[in-house]
Design a protein around this motif. Structure first.
Motif, PDB file in Angstrom:
ATOM      1  N   GLU A  19      60.368  26.313   0.363  1.00 16.43           N
ATOM      2  CA  GLU A  19      60.048  27.317   1.387  1.00 16.43           C
ATOM      3  C   GLU A  19      58.734  26.976   2.079  1.00 16.43           C
ATOM      4  O   GLU A  19      58.618  27.066   3.299  1.00 16.43           O
ATOM      5  N   ARG A  38      57.392  24.021   2.251  1.00 14.43           N
ATOM      6  CA  ARG A  38      57.627  22.803   3.031  1.00 14.43           C
ATOM      7  C   ARG A  38      58.183  23.147   4.410  1.00 14.43           C
ATOM      8  O   ARG A  38      57.741  22.608   5.426  1.00 14.43           O
ATOM      9  N   LYS A  39      59.167  24.043   4.442  1.00 10.22           N
ATOM     10  CA  LYS A  39      59.750  24.450   5.723  1.00 10.22           C
ATOM     11  C   LYS A  39      58.699  25.078   6.630  1.00 10.22           C
ATOM     12  O   LYS A  39      58.696  24.856   7.838  1.00 10.22           O
ATOM     13  N   THR A  40      57.806  25.865   6.036  1.00 11.11           N
ATOM     14  CA  THR A  40      56.733  26.492   6.810  1.00 11.11           C
ATOM     15  C   THR A  40      55.796  25.432   7.375  1.00 11.11           C
ATOM     16  O   THR A  40      55.434  25.471   8.554  1.00 11.11           O
ATOM     17  N   GLY A  99      58.088  22.764   9.643  1.00 12.70           N
ATOM     18  CA  GLY A  99      59.064  23.300  10.581  1.00 12.70           C
ATOM     19  C   GLY A  99      58.627  23.194  12.027  1.00 12.70           C
ATOM     20  O   GLY A  99      57.451  23.279  12.356  1.00 12.70           O
ATOM     21  N   LYS A 100      59.620  23.012  12.878  1.00 11.91           N
ATOM     22  CA  LYS A 100      59.353  22.901  14.315  1.00 11.91           C
ATOM     23  C   LYS A 100      58.841  24.216  14.894  1.00 11.91           C
ATOM     24  O   LYS A 100      58.122  24.238  15.873  1.00 11.91           O
ATOM     25  N   ASN A 101      59.231  25.312  14.271  1.00  8.21           N
ATOM     26  CA  ASN A 101      58.837  26.623  14.779  1.00  8.21           C
ATOM     27  C   ASN A 101      57.609  27.186  14.066  1.00  8.21           C
ATOM     28  O   ASN A 101      57.296  28.352  14.211  1.00  8.21           O
ATOM     29  N   SER A 102      56.939  26.339  13.281  1.00  7.24           N
ATOM     30  CA  SER A 102      55.792  26.858  12.549  1.00  7.24           C
ATOM     31  C   SER A 102      54.675  27.196  13.521  1.00  7.24           C
ATOM     32  O   SER A 102      54.457  26.526  14.517  1.00  7.24           O
TER      33      SER A 102
END
Length: 163
Positions: A90, A92-94, A97-100
């Motif tokens: 989770e 890592r995605k944050t 992420g492209k939308n971070s």
């Protein structure tokens, strides 16, 4: 205390290639590694980090190690950072992420350490205690190289050594 110059920006495998003469040096190192990994008398696993900048060959080396270690039946777990556990994934995605949203250097720094804590507590330490060998794609040296040195945040260096 170490500085940015003390950390290598290429994988340790690449460093061994340069130091020992490319093919023969890496072959000798990996022959010794495979012998060690297959040693039936080990009761505590080993933790090995393959680290380096993007494009340095980490993934190639890790794929090769997976294949070679599978041939001899070595009990090895492969993982990466940030990641390895549901909570770390989770984070890592944050972080990646492209939308971070834009965050501060210290926020990202502590998110990497939070992911690492989850990874260590839930995956790495239990596996080592069970006698498994672990090979990870990146670890704390990446945090130092990227968050402290590359992004030019020397104020995080003291925190790095305290974490």
């Amino acid at each position: 205390m170490k500085s940015c110059g003390d950390y290598l920006w290429y994988s340790r495998i690449s460093m061994l290639r340069e130091a020992n003469g490319c093919v023969n040096g890496i072959k000798n190192f990996l022959d010794r590694f495979l012998l060690w990994a297959h040693n039936a008398f080990m009761n505590v696993g080993k933790f090995i980090v393959i680290d380096g900048i993007d494009g340095s060959g980490k993934s190639t080396e890790i794929l090769w190690l997976k294949k070679e270690l599978a041939k001899i039946g070595a009990d090895t777990l492969f993982t990466d950072e940030p990641g390895g556990t549901p909570k770390a994934e989770e984070i890592r995605k944050t972080l990646l992420g492209k939308n971070s949203t834009t965050s501060t250097a210290s926020t990202d720094f502590f998110l990497f350490w939070a992911a690492r804590a989850s990874h260590m507590e839930q995956l790495i330490i239990p596996a080592l205690r069970a006698g498994k060998n672990i090979i990870t794609d990146r670890f704390d040296s990446s945090t130092f190289a990227f968050q402290v040195c590359a992004e030019k945040h020397p104020e995080l260096e003291d925190l790095f050594y305290k974490c």
